[in-house]
Design a protein around this motif. Structure first.
Motif, PDB file in Angstrom:
ATOM      1  N   UNK A 137       0.828  -1.201   0.000  1.00  0.00           N
ATOM      2  CA  UNK A 137       0.000   0.000   0.000  1.00  0.00           C
ATOM      3  C   UNK A 137       0.869   1.260   0.000  1.00  0.00           C
ATOM      4  N   UNK A 138       2.001   1.189   0.656  1.00  0.00           N
ATOM      5  CA  UNK A 138       2.929   2.323   0.636  1.00  0.00           C
ATOM      6  C   UNK A 138       3.500   2.512  -0.772  1.00  0.00           C
ATOM      7  N   UNK A 139       3.922   1.413  -1.409  1.00  0.00           N
ATOM      8  CA  UNK A 139       4.563   1.497  -2.720  1.00  0.00           C
ATOM      9  C   UNK A 139       3.575   1.825  -3.833  1.00  0.00           C
ATOM     10  N   UNK A 140       2.294   1.536  -3.601  1.00  0.00           N
ATOM     11  CA  UNK A 140       1.279   1.805  -4.628  1.00  0.00           C
ATOM     12  C   UNK A 140       1.238   3.281  -5.009  1.00  0.00           C
ATOM     13  N   UNK A 141       1.669   4.148  -4.106  1.00  0.00           N
ATOM     14  CA  UNK A 141       1.688   5.571  -4.410  1.00  0.00           C
ATOM     15  C   UNK A 141       2.888   6.006  -5.226  1.00  0.00           C
ATOM     16  N   UNK A 142       3.835   5.074  -5.439  1.00  0.00           N
ATOM     17  CA  UNK A 142       5.070   5.437  -6.136  1.00  0.00           C
ATOM     18  C   UNK A 142       5.269   4.708  -7.463  1.00  0.00           C
ATOM     19  N   UNK A 143       4.621   3.578  -7.648  1.00  0.00           N
ATOM     20  CA  UNK A 143       4.878   2.781  -8.843  1.00  0.00           C
ATOM     21  C   UNK A 143       3.594   2.106  -9.319  1.00  0.00           C
ATOM     22  N   UNK A 144       3.425   2.057 -10.631  1.00  0.00           N
ATOM     23  CA  UNK A 144       2.289   1.382 -11.247  1.00  0.00           C
ATOM     24  C   UNK A 144       2.500  -0.123 -11.130  1.00  0.00           C
TER      25      UNK A 144
END
Length: 301
Positions: A195-202
Motif C-alpha cells: 500500500x505504501x509502494x502503490x503511491x510510487x509505482x504502477x
C-alpha cells in the motif's frame, strides 16, 4: 466481494532460484529436459539461470550451455527466458548467451547486498544505473531482495526503496521485482508495504517474489493479489532458497499458487495436473525433497 483480476502471470523460477541451492549437482542435460517440460506446462516467462561466479554458486556454472539448449524451444513455444546478474560482467554474459531479458539484483538490505554481491547498495546502484543506460536491446528488470524485511535485522526504510525505484525508472527500467527473500513477511506487513509502494509505482510494472520460510508464502501472495499485483514468481516443487540467507526455504510452489488462483477463478495459463506430475518426476530424478502441498499430495497417491 473482491474485485479480482481475470488472469495472472506466473514466472517459473525453479531453473534458477529453485536449483541454485540443490546439494546434488544437476546435469546440464537434466536441466534442459525439465526446462522444456516446464514450458510445456504453460510457462510463458522463466528465470532460466544466473550469470554469477560459479565458485559462489556452482550449480549455475553451465549457464551458457543451458541457455543454448533451450532457447530455440522457448522461442518456438513463446516463452521468454530471463537470466540473473549481479554486475556488468553478468549482464554482458547474459547478452552473449543470447538472452534479451535480464534481472539485475540489488538488495535493499545493506548486509544482504554485501553478502550477495560483495558491494554496498550505493556501489551496486551506481553499477546498475550505468549499465541500464547503456543496455540497448536488453529488457532489464531490477530485482529488489529484502523489500519486506531483512533476515539480518537491519532496517529497510521505505524511502530507500522508493528512491531506488525512482532512479531505476529514470534510467529507463520498466519492470521492478519485489522480493521477500528470507520469507519473513506476514500478510499484514506485506499489505502495508504494498500500500505504501502503490503511491510510487504502477503495479502493472511490478512482480513479487515470495519465499515460504515461515509458511506464509501463499497468504502473502493472496494479499498481493488483493492489492493489485498480477505478476508472481514461483518455483516448481517449492524448491529454492538464497545461498546467502541462513535458513531461507524455497519459493512458493508453482503448483500451489496455480491451484489457489484457479480455485479462485483467476486464470494462470498453466496445466495444473501437468505441473504437479512434472514436479513429482523432477523431484525423484534429481533427488529433491519437494515441500509443495500439491506435489506431495500427488506423490502419496
Amino acid at each position: 466481494m473482491l474485485n479480482l483480476p481475470e488472469k495472472v502471470e506466473i514466472m517459473e523460477v525453479c531453473p534458477r532460484d529453485g536449483w541454485q541451492n540443490h546439494k546434488t549437482m544437476i546435469s546440464t542435460e537434466m536441466k534442459i529436459k525439465y526446462i522444456k517440460r516446464m514450458i510445456d506446462c504453460g510457462a510463458k516467462k522463466m528465470d532460466v539461470t544466473s550469470f554469477v561466479n560459479p565458485k559462489a554458486v556452482p550449480q549455475m556454472g553451465d549457464a551458457f550451455d543451458v541457455v543454448a539448449g533451450v532457447s530455440d524451444y522457448a522461442d518456438e513455444k513463446g516463452c521468454v527466458l530471463s537470466g540473473l546478474a549481479l554486475n556488468q560482467k553478468g549482464v554482458d554474459n547474459a547478452r552473449k548467451a543470447g538472452l534479451t531479458d535480464v534481472s539485475f539484483v540489488l538488495s535493499v538490505s545493506e548486509e544482504h547486498n554485501l553478502r550477495n554481491s560483495k558491494r554496498t547498495i550505493k556501489e551496486s546502484l551506481e553499477t546498475f544505473l550505468a549499465l541500464a543506460e547503456s543496455a540497448e536491446g536488453l529488457a532489464i528488470t531490477l530485482a529488489l531482495p529484502c523489500v519486506f524485511g531483512s533476515p539480518f535485522g537491519d532496517e529497510i526504510p521505505m524511502k530507500r526503496v522508493t528512491d531506488i525505484i525512482d532512479k531505476a525508472f529514470a534510467a529507463g527500467v520498466t519492470e521492478i521485482g519485489l522480493a521477500d527473500t528470507a520469507g519473513i513477511s506476514t500478510p499484514g506487513h506485506t499489505r502495508e508495504v504494498l500500500q505504501h509502494l502503490a503511491g510510487f509505482v504502477d503495479f502493472d510494472h511490478v512482480s513479487i517474489h515470495l519465499h515460504d520460510t515461515r509458511g506464509m508464502g501463499l497468504a502473502n501472495a493472496y494479499v498481493a493479489l488483493e492489492e493489485g499485483i498480477t505478476k508472481f514468481d514461483a518455483s516448481m516443487g517449492a524448491m529454492g532458497g538464497c545461498p546467502f540467507v541462513p535458513g531461507a526455504k524455497g519459493n512458493i510452489g508453482t503448483e500451489d499458487l496455480i491451484n489457489m488462483f484457479e480455485q479462485m477463478g483467476v486464470a494462470t495459463g498453466y496445466d495444473l495436473q501437468m505441473v504437479i506430475e512434472t514436479a513429482v518426476e523432477m523431484g525423484r530424478e534429481i533427488d529433491a525433497e519437494l515441500v509443495s502441498s500439491m506435489a506431495n499430495l500427488c506423490a502419496q497417491k
